[in-house]
Design an enzyme around this catalytic site. Structure first.
Site, PDB file in Angstrom:
ATOM      1  N   PRO A   5     133.739   7.499  69.706  1.00  0.00           N
ATOM      2  CA  PRO A   5     134.988   6.945  70.254  1.00  0.00           C
ATOM      3  C   PRO A   5     136.187   7.618  69.579  1.00  0.00           C
ATOM      4  CG  PRO A   5     133.967   5.375  68.738  1.00  0.00           C
ATOM      5  CD  PRO A   5     133.041   6.540  68.831  1.00  0.00           C
ATOM      6  N   ASP A   8     136.846   9.786  64.486  1.00  0.00           N
ATOM      7  CA  ASP A   8     135.855   8.827  64.968  1.00  0.00           C
ATOM      8  C   ASP A   8     136.307   7.417  64.582  1.00  0.00           C
ATOM      9  OD1 ASP A   8     133.605   7.233  65.430  1.00  0.00           O
ATOM     10  OD2 ASP A   8     132.194   8.788  64.807  1.00  0.00           O
ATOM     11  N   HIS A   9     136.650   6.620  65.595  1.00  0.00           N
ATOM     12  CA  HIS A   9     137.221   5.296  65.336  1.00  0.00           C
ATOM     13  C   HIS A   9     136.191   4.296  64.800  1.00  0.00           C
ATOM     14  CE1 HIS A   9     140.455   2.620  65.265  1.00  0.00           C
ATOM     15  NE2 HIS A   9     140.407   2.113  66.493  1.00  0.00           N
ATOM     16  N   ARG A  10     134.912   4.645  64.842  1.00  0.00           N
ATOM     17  CA  ARG A  10     133.897   3.757  64.264  1.00  0.00           C
ATOM     18  C   ARG A  10     133.999   3.720  62.746  1.00  0.00           C
ATOM     19  NH1 ARG A  10     128.540   6.393  66.538  1.00  0.00           N
ATOM     20  NH2 ARG A  10     129.713   8.202  65.788  1.00  0.00           N
ATOM     21  N   ILE A  43     136.903   5.497  60.996  1.00  0.00           N
ATOM     22  CA  ILE A  43     138.300   5.683  60.561  1.00  0.00           C
ATOM     23  C   ILE A  43     139.209   4.856  61.455  1.00  0.00           C
ATOM     24  CG2 ILE A  43     140.133   7.367  60.213  1.00  0.00           C
ATOM     25  CD1 ILE A  43     137.886   9.508  59.978  1.00  0.00           C
TER      26      ILE A  43
END
Length: 459
Positions: A254, A430-432, A434
């Protein structure tokens, strides 16, 4: 005993290669670790060594063939037979030296043989006296053995036939294995990959009774030739693997995109003042080299950007080393070789190394080691142009920095406007792992370090 030489993992994330050259011939005797073929992947050209020694019985590939990791390329014949012949010669020599002893032993053997013959005749007489019923049981047992042997032979023939038929199916060993595990007849599946290659997705969709889409997941394409002339041109190895990798990254990560601008007027002055010194060392002082040093320092300050995420174990993997991928544009496509331990090298050393590895990439001379182990990527499109772009994170990394072309803009300083060189930056992450605050913090630190390069070196 026959041995197999198989295609090893050439590069990280690369499962397909093309045979560029065969370095041996059938009948050749080779040693372990001797190079037998040369292959070309999207990332590098490499030679494949023999995993064991012996005589080449069969070469199962030709130049230009596309092969997968695990495919058998060469069948070796063990040299054990030669050893047995030598052993027999030694035995013969010993026998010649002890001929007298052998003569006596032969006489003994003759006597024992006569004794054995008498014993055998006695047993045969006893067998003749066996009841008819026992004989029938023995005959029945022999019949069962013959029937079993016949079935085994038929089974082996069937397997051989299946194996021969499977060669007509265009699929990798991994896909064939999946078909067997799912109890699917791979010969009934229509491949959606290049040249009709059957993919894992094809097998799974066939098992589920689903529709046949291409391996990229796209819907069936129309016949474009209905509206005009077209040309079908196959993708080269680099573009095929790049397409596969970026799709996997986009689907699994994501993405969040963070933008920033840095005043690099001071950096440009620094480059002008020190480029001659770096050129004497064999490199070229560039913005990429300076940014590599700054990013290496930033990765120590923001360790989650130097990590990977494992969702199966629900943990992050924090790396204590700093290896940075540098994207290099070549005629065949984009390559991303790795600068190892970038945090331990000076800007001059980084400039020389980046110049050398970029040249290797353009000449397709990158090794497997040149492509592996990167933690963070930098992609600089400033030499090409554009105002901004959003690069895709290179899995299994969690972030990538994009650099566009610097432009001169008026900046209000001390009550007046001054022309300054402004560099657009794009950070994808990567929003998972960061969140937005960390992304903004990382970008802000980079901007400050570029505007005052000593910040990166002293901080």
């Amino acid at each position: 005993m026959a041995k197999e030489i198989k295609i090893p993992q050439i590069s990280e994330g690369v499962d397909i290669a093309v045979i560029s050259e065969i370095l041996v011939s059938e009948g050749d005797k080779i040693e372990e670790d001797q190079s037998v073929i040369s292959v070309e992947t999207d990332k590098a050209t490499a030679e494949v060594p023999a995993t064991s020694g012996g005589t080449i019985k069969e070469i199962k590939v030709s130049e230009g063939d596309e092969v997968n990791v695990g495919d058998v390329i060469i069948i070796l014949e063990d040299d054990d037979e030669d050893s047995e012949e030598k052993e027999e010669e030694k035995t013969t020599d010993k026998e010649g030296d002890a001929s007298e002893n052998k003569k006596e032993e032969a006489e003994k053997d003759e006597e024992e043989s006569d004794s054995d013959e008498k014993e055998k005749e006695q047993k045969d007489d006893e067998k003749t006296d066996e009841p008819e019923e026992d004989k029938e049981d023995d005959d029945e047992k022999d019949g069962d053995d013959e029937e079993k042997k016949s079935k085994d032979t038929k089974s082996k023939k069937d397997k051989g036939t299946d194996k021969a038929s499977s060669k007509e199916v265009y699929a990798s060993p991994g896909v064939r294995r999946l078909a067997r595990e799912l109890e699917v007849n791979i010969k009934e599946i229509s491949g959606s990959g290049e040249s009709g290659r059957i993919t894992e997705k094809d097998v799974k969709e066939y098992k589920e009774g689903g529709s046949k889409k291409s391996s990229s997941g796209q819907a069936e394409l129309p016949d474009f030739s209905k509206w005009g002339a077209v040309e079908n041109k196959p993708l080269n190895s680099i573009k095929k693997t790049t397409a596969k990798n970026v799709l996997a990254s986009w689907q699994s990560i994501p993405h969040v995109f963070q933008f920033g601008e840095a005043d690099i007027s001071g950096v440009e002055t620094y480059i002008e003042d020190h480029n001659e010194k770096v050129e004497k060392a064999g490199g070229k002082l560039t913005l990429t080299a300076i940014l590599t040093k700054i990013v290496a320092t930033a990765l120590h300050k923001f360790p989650t950007f130097n990590a990977s995420i494992d969702m199966d174990k629900e943990e992050m993997i924090l790396k204590k080393y700093v290896n940075i991928n540098i994207a290099v544009a070549t005629e065949d496509g984009l390559l991303v070789p790795v600068i190892k331990n970038a945090d331990q090298k000076s800007i001059k050393d980084l400039s020389v190394e980046i110049s050398e590895i970029a040249e290797k990439a353009r000449e397709q001379k990158l090794s497997k080691e040149d492509m592996e182990g990167g933690n963070f990527s930098i992609s600089n499109l400033g030499g090409i142009g554009g105002t901004n772009f959003t690069p895709i994170v290179y899995h299994p990394q969690v972030a990538i920095l994009g650099i566009s072309r610097a432009t001169t803009k008026p900046v209000y300083i001390d009550g007046k406007f001054e022309p300054r060189s402004i560099l657009p930056l794009s950070l994808s992450y990567d929003h998972r792992l960061i969140d937005g605050a960390d992304g903004a913090g990382f970008m802000n630190w980079l901007v400050k370090a570029l505007e005052d390069p000593y910040e990166a070196l002293l901080g």
